[in-house]
Motif scaffolding. Structure first.
Motif, PDB file in Angstrom:
ATOM      1  N   THR A 531       0.848  -1.201   0.000  1.00 36.84           N
ATOM      2  CA  THR A 531       0.000   0.000   0.000  1.00 36.84           C
ATOM      3  C   THR A 531       0.881   1.248   0.000  1.00 36.84           C
ATOM      4  O   THR A 531       2.102   1.162   0.184  1.00 36.84           O
ATOM      5  N   TYR A 532       0.244   2.395  -0.201  1.00 33.12           N
ATOM      6  CA  TYR A 532       0.949   3.674  -0.263  1.00 33.12           C
ATOM      7  C   TYR A 532       0.203   4.677   0.600  1.00 33.12           C
ATOM      8  O   TYR A 532      -1.023   4.665   0.680  1.00 33.12           O
ATOM      9  N   ASP A 533       0.965   5.558   1.252  1.00 31.69           N
ATOM     10  CA  ASP A 533       0.346   6.631   2.035  1.00 31.69           C
ATOM     11  C   ASP A 533       1.319   7.790   2.128  1.00 31.69           C
ATOM     12  O   ASP A 533       2.544   7.610   2.048  1.00 31.69           O
ATOM     13  N   ASN A 534       0.758   9.003   2.327  1.00 26.05           N
ATOM     14  CA  ASN A 534       1.617  10.178   2.407  1.00 26.05           C
ATOM     15  C   ASN A 534       1.912  10.521   3.867  1.00 26.05           C
ATOM     16  O   ASN A 534       1.247  10.031   4.794  1.00 26.05           O
ATOM     17  N   TYR A 535       2.893  11.361   4.054  1.00 31.87           N
ATOM     18  CA  TYR A 535       3.377  11.713   5.389  1.00 31.87           C
ATOM     19  C   TYR A 535       2.282  12.356   6.240  1.00 31.87           C
ATOM     20  O   TYR A 535       2.168  12.070   7.432  1.00 31.87           O
ATOM     21  N   LEU A 536       1.461  13.225   5.635  1.00 28.47           N
ATOM     22  CA  LEU A 536       0.450  13.952   6.400  1.00 28.47           C
ATOM     23  C   LEU A 536      -0.563  12.992   7.026  1.00 28.47           C
ATOM     24  O   LEU A 536      -0.892  13.098   8.206  1.00 28.47           O
ATOM     25  N   THR A 537      -1.064  12.047   6.229  1.00 30.52           N
ATOM     26  CA  THR A 537      -2.065  11.096   6.730  1.00 30.52           C
ATOM     27  C   THR A 537      -1.469  10.207   7.813  1.00 30.52           C
ATOM     28  O   THR A 537      -2.083   9.960   8.858  1.00 30.52           O
ATOM     29  N   LEU A 538      -0.264   9.718   7.564  1.00 28.08           N
ATOM     30  CA  LEU A 538       0.376   8.820   8.530  1.00 28.08           C
ATOM     31  C   LEU A 538       0.682   9.549   9.832  1.00 28.08           C
ATOM     32  O   LEU A 538       0.582   8.968  10.923  1.00 28.08           O
ATOM     33  N   ASN A 539       1.057  10.814   9.729  1.00 30.17           N
ATOM     34  CA  ASN A 539       1.388  11.584  10.933  1.00 30.17           C
ATOM     35  C   ASN A 539       0.138  11.861  11.759  1.00 30.17           C
ATOM     36  O   ASN A 539       0.172  11.837  12.995  1.00 30.17           O
ATOM     37  N   GLU A 540      -0.975  12.125  11.105  1.00 28.06           N
ATOM     38  CA  GLU A 540      -2.224  12.388  11.816  1.00 28.06           C
ATOM     39  C   GLU A 540      -2.700  11.160  12.593  1.00 28.06           C
ATOM     40  O   GLU A 540      -3.216  11.262  13.699  1.00 28.06           O
ATOM     41  N   THR A 541      -2.551  10.000  11.979  1.00 24.14           N
ATOM     42  CA  THR A 541      -3.027   8.764  12.628  1.00 24.14           C
ATOM     43  C   THR A 541      -1.992   8.172  13.585  1.00 24.14           C
ATOM     44  O   THR A 541      -2.292   7.217  14.312  1.00 24.14           O
ATOM     45  N   GLY A 542      -0.781   8.706  13.563  1.00 26.57           N
ATOM     46  CA  GLY A 542       0.271   8.171  14.425  1.00 26.57           C
ATOM     47  C   GLY A 542       0.957   6.946  13.854  1.00 26.57           C
ATOM     48  O   GLY A 542       1.845   6.356  14.490  1.00 26.57           O
ATOM     49  N   ALA A 543       0.571   6.550  12.625  1.00 22.51           N
ATOM     50  CA  ALA A 543       1.140   5.335  12.022  1.00 22.51           C
ATOM     51  C   ALA A 543       2.548   5.563  11.494  1.00 22.51           C
ATOM     52  O   ALA A 543       3.253   4.604  11.188  1.00 22.51           O
ATOM     53  N   ILE A 544       2.975   6.831  11.409  1.00 21.88           N
ATOM     54  CA  ILE A 544       4.305   7.139  10.871  1.00 21.88           C
ATOM     55  C   ILE A 544       5.406   6.485  11.690  1.00 21.88           C
ATOM     56  O   ILE A 544       6.486   6.173  11.196  1.00 21.88           O
ATOM     57  N   ARG A 545       5.107   6.257  13.009  1.00 24.60           N
ATOM     58  CA  ARG A 545       6.139   5.681  13.884  1.00 24.60           C
ATOM     59  C   ARG A 545       6.166   4.152  13.824  1.00 24.60           C
ATOM     60  O   ARG A 545       7.060   3.531  14.378  1.00 24.60           O
ATOM     61  N   THR A 546       5.163   3.566  13.186  1.00 24.11           N
ATOM     62  CA  THR A 546       5.077   2.099  13.201  1.00 24.11           C
ATOM     63  C   THR A 546       5.405   1.453  11.862  1.00 24.11           C
ATOM     64  O   THR A 546       5.694   0.261  11.814  1.00 24.11           O
ATOM     65  N   ILE A 547       5.362   2.210  10.783  1.00 22.42           N
ATOM     66  CA  ILE A 547       5.584   1.588   9.478  1.00 22.42           C
ATOM     67  C   ILE A 547       7.080   1.510   9.167  1.00 22.42           C
ATOM     68  O   ILE A 547       7.892   2.293   9.662  1.00 22.42           O
ATOM     69  N   THR A 548       7.431   0.523   8.343  1.00 21.25           N
ATOM     70  CA  THR A 548       8.794   0.385   7.819  1.00 21.25           C
ATOM     71  C   THR A 548       8.697   0.445   6.306  1.00 21.25           C
ATOM     72  O   THR A 548       8.278  -0.529   5.662  1.00 21.25           O
ATOM     73  N   PRO A 549       9.046   1.585   5.699  1.00 16.95           N
ATOM     74  CA  PRO A 549       8.863   1.726   4.245  1.00 16.95           C
ATOM     75  C   PRO A 549       9.718   0.731   3.465  1.00 16.95           C
ATOM     76  O   PRO A 549      10.854   0.423   3.837  1.00 16.95           O
ATOM     77  N   SER A 550       9.143   0.228   2.379  1.00 18.39           N
ATOM     78  CA  SER A 550       9.902  -0.610   1.446  1.00 18.39           C
ATOM     79  C   SER A 550      10.270   0.182   0.196  1.00 18.39           C
ATOM     80  O   SER A 550      11.026  -0.299  -0.646  1.00 18.39           O
ATOM     81  N   GLY A 551       9.726   1.403   0.081  1.00 21.80           N
ATOM     82  CA  GLY A 551      10.055   2.251  -1.053  1.00 21.80           C
ATOM     83  C   GLY A 551       9.600   3.677  -0.807  1.00 21.80           C
ATOM     84  O   GLY A 551       8.711   3.939   0.022  1.00 21.80           O
ATOM     85  N   TRP A 552      10.249   4.620  -1.508  1.00 20.89           N
ATOM     86  CA  TRP A 552       9.914   6.044  -1.388  1.00 20.89           C
ATOM     87  C   TRP A 552       9.534   6.566  -2.767  1.00 20.89           C
ATOM     88  O   TRP A 552      10.264   6.343  -3.755  1.00 20.89           O
ATOM     89  N   VAL A 553       8.393   7.305  -2.861  1.00 22.63           N
ATOM     90  CA  VAL A 553       7.942   7.850  -4.140  1.00 22.63           C
ATOM     91  C   VAL A 553       8.600   9.214  -4.337  1.00 22.63           C
ATOM     92  O   VAL A 553       8.543  10.083  -3.454  1.00 22.63           O
ATOM     93  N   ASN A 554       9.240   9.381  -5.501  1.00 23.37           N
ATOM     94  CA  ASN A 554       9.920  10.630  -5.847  1.00 23.37           C
ATOM     95  C   ASN A 554       9.370  11.147  -7.170  1.00 23.37           C
ATOM     96  O   ASN A 554       8.769  10.401  -7.948  1.00 23.37           O
ATOM     97  N   ILE A 555       9.623  12.417  -7.420  1.00 23.78           N
ATOM     98  CA  ILE A 555       9.240  13.018  -8.698  1.00 23.78           C
ATOM     99  C   ILE A 555      10.473  13.673  -9.301  1.00 23.78           C
ATOM    100  O   ILE A 555      11.326  14.223  -8.589  1.00 23.78           O
TER     101      ILE A 555
END
Length: 664
Positions: A531-555
């Protein structure tokens, strides 16, 4: 207390039975752990042995107690006292002295000044067939080893198991204080003198339990690891005969046996070059040993020397005319070489000697089928099934014969068909009886097919996971990569012409991190998905501290067009230069969630002046993989080989089911 109850046997005069009972109970009353129990057990043993020697093992009175019996056999004043050391002194045996010197261990044991518990005993060394001082354990050990050497050096006596059984009845072997030292010295002797029949090895194992002792690390240090492995093979593998060498009185038997055993071991490990060398050396010494000729026949078959194999088995038969195994070996050779008539004659001879020999019956039936004698084959397979009801191959072939006969009858004109069917039914017997045998065969083949299919699925999963874990590609993607190669993309137009999952090389400029993360999410049922999620959503839900990214989306820019790429590591270092040049990336569709988050994060990060969302390539993105293409892991070849074998077995079972059920 009743001595027979202590030994847990009925009153007997058989010394061997008494010693076996003593050895069994000794495991429960070790002097180190239970000195009182051991003292009582030893007194019962000594008295039982004494009574057996005097023919009093089955007294008229029902109860023979130690207290009652001690009166007539009280030790005299000069009777030696056997000392039982406390726990500390037993531990000291294996501490200070050199573990490679049993005599030094014994000296240490005797000279131990640790406080001891003294227990009156009669002499325990009563069966040494020599005249050393019975108060000198070292002399008794030396005398025992002299007996071992004398037994080994006399070849006819050496290969007689009864002689070794008699030797191990010595009181010295059963003495709890000296047993380990006797065991060690004998094992060390056998290290250099190991040409013994399997029956003797089993007797020695029963007496000393070396299999368990070998597992101790210090024992492997004291004794060669190679010999310990050799010893285990003598216990677990079929052995060769030794009595075939009795007539060869002028032969250096030990040298011959060294070569013969080396050939045997080499054949078991399929080391054909070593087997050839050892066989030739043994044949040069003695060419008429049936066991050696059997090894030569096996070697010739493996290297494709049919004539040599036939000659070897024929020579065995000339020496031992009743050697059924050699006749059977010749029959198989003839059969596989399409000399079916010769194979049939060999089987007929075997069956004239052993009418119910299963392998000979099976091979004879196959020969009769190949020669077109289905009626004879039917009778043969019926005989085989009468002797071996669960021979499923015979059931299959018999069912096949029945089907062929029915086919032939059905081709007859209608007027003749009815009479022919009646006659055939009479010849074949009741179908009900055959069905009773076929049903278990069907169940068996279904079970085999089911288990095999489960194993196929297991190893397919293991192969797939091993491949993906190592290459980071699915097998299909890997094949596509090697088939199509890497495409160098330098413009958005070129990227648009490339299909999904294609691997590309390119250069991305002005790269920026969008703070959109790729990670694995697990639902309440335990199912995982990317799945994919952005920093703002993850930070609001507190999930930013629990996930381990397998990839980073860049432009970044491909030519003059904005494009999204996924990197497998943070873009901090890349952003210093703003350039990402990679040798391998995989083209993929942009997930809708990523597209929505991209628009949101461009505004949040104030990147809209640099990247016009309307000009973004909104169909394709590139998943950057790694810099090199690894070779498949070695374990997939192992899994692949197993899968091939299992698939062949599986389809073989299905074919057998088809044959069985075709006329069921």
């Amino acid at each position: 207390m009743n001595i027979w109850r202590i030994l847990d046997i009925d009153p007997t005069e058989d010394i061997s039975t008494i010693k076996k009972a003593y050895a069994k109970k000794l495991k429960l009353h070790h002097p180190e752990d239970d000195p009182e129990g051991y003292q009582q057990l030893r007194e019962a043993y000594d008295l039982a042995i004494k009574m057996a020697k005097k023919g009093q093992g089955k007294p008229k009175t029902e109860v023979t107690s130690i207290a009652d019996a001690e009166t007539p056999v009280q030790p005299e004043e000069d009777t030696p006292i056997l000392t039982v050391p406390r726990r500390k002194s037993f531990q000291h045996i294996d501490a200070a002295p050199d573990r490679h010197d049993p005599v030094e261990q014994l000296d240490t044991f005797i000279e131990e000044d640790t406080p001891i518990l003294t227990v009156p005993r009669r002499l325990s060394f009563q069966h040494i067939d020599a005249t050393p001082d019975r108060n000198d354990p070292i002399a008794q050990l030396d005398s025992f080893m002299e007996q071992v050497k004398a037994l080994y050096n006399d070849f006819p006596s050496r290969i007689n198991p009864e002689n070794w059984t008699k030797l191990l009845r010595s009181d010295l072997v059963w003495n709890i204080h000296l047993r380990r030292i006797v065991s060690d010295r004998l094992f060390h002797f056998l290290h250099e003198h190991h040409h013994l029949p399997k029956s003797v090895w089993l007797i020695l194992e029963d007496g000393f339990q070396w299999r368990e002792l070998i597992q101790e690390p210090f024992y492997m240090d004291k004794h060669s690891k190679i010999f310990c492995q050799y010893y285990l093979k003598q216990l677990d593998h079929p052995g060769l005969r030794f009595d075939t060498l009795l007539a060869a009185s002028h032969l250096d038997r030990d040298l011959f046996l060294s070569y013969r055993d080396a050939a045997y071991q080499a054949l078991k490990e399929n080391q054909l070059e070593q087997a050839s060398h050892s066989l030739n050396a043994a044949i040069a010494l003695f060419a008429d040993d049936p066991e050696l000729l059997r090894l030569q026949g096996e070697y010739c078959q493996r290297v494709g020397d049919t004539a040599g194999a036939l000659d070897a088995y024929s020579r065995i038969i000339s020496i031992q005319s009743d050697d059924i195994d050699s006749y059977l070996a010749r029959a198989y050779i003839w059969y596989h070489k399409q000399h079916v008539t010769e194979a049939q004659k060999e089987c007929e001879y075997i069956l004239s000697q052993l009418p119910t020999h299963p392998e000979a019956l099976s091979l004879l039936g196959k020969c009769q089928l190949k020669l077109g004698n289905e009626a004879q084959a039917k009778v043969t397979f019926e005989q085989l099934l009468a002797a071996s009801p669960h021979d499923y191959e015979a059931l299959i072939l018999l069912t096949q014969i029945r089907g062929n006969m029915l086919k032939q009858v059905k081709k007859l004109p209608a007027k003749e068909r009815k009479h022919a069917l009646q006659q055939l039914a009479s010849e074949l017997g009741e179908r009900k009886d055959l069905n009773k045998q076929i049903k278990p065969a069907i169940h068996f083949q279904v079970a085999i097919a089911t288990v095999t299919l489960a194993l196929i699925m297991l190893f397919q999963s293991l192969l797939y996971n091993a491949f993906v874990d190592h290459t980071k590609l699915t097998p299909i993607s890997y094949i596509q990569l090697h088939r199509n190669g890497l495409v160098n993309v330098s413009s958005p137009e070129a990227l648009g012409q490339i299909g999904l999952n294609q691997f590309v090389q390119t250069k991305i400029t002005n790269l920026h991190d969008l703070k959109i993360y790729q990670y694995t999410k697990t639902d309440k049922d335990g199912n995982s998905s990317t799945t994919y999620d952005n920093y703002l959503t993850l930070n609001e839900t507190g999930a930013i501290r629990t996930i381990t990214p397998s990839g980073w989306v860049n432009i970044g820019y491909l030519g003059d067009t904005p494009i999204l790429v996924i990197t497998k590591q943070s873009s901090i270092e890349i952003e210093k230069t703003g350039i990402l040049e990679f040798e391998m990336g995989q083209v993929m569709n942009i997930p809708p969630k990523v597209l929505m988050d991209t628009k949101k994060m461009l505004q949040h990060l104030e990147l809209t002046p640099l990247f016009d969302f309307a000009k973004l390539n909104q169909n394709q993105m590139i998943d950057v993989r790694y810099m090199t293409i690894p070779n498949p892991p070695l374990e997939i070849y192992f899994y692949g080989l197993i899968l091939l074998v299992l698939c062949r077995f599986f389809f073989g079972s299905l074919y057998k089911l088809y044959i069985i059920t075709r006329v069921y």
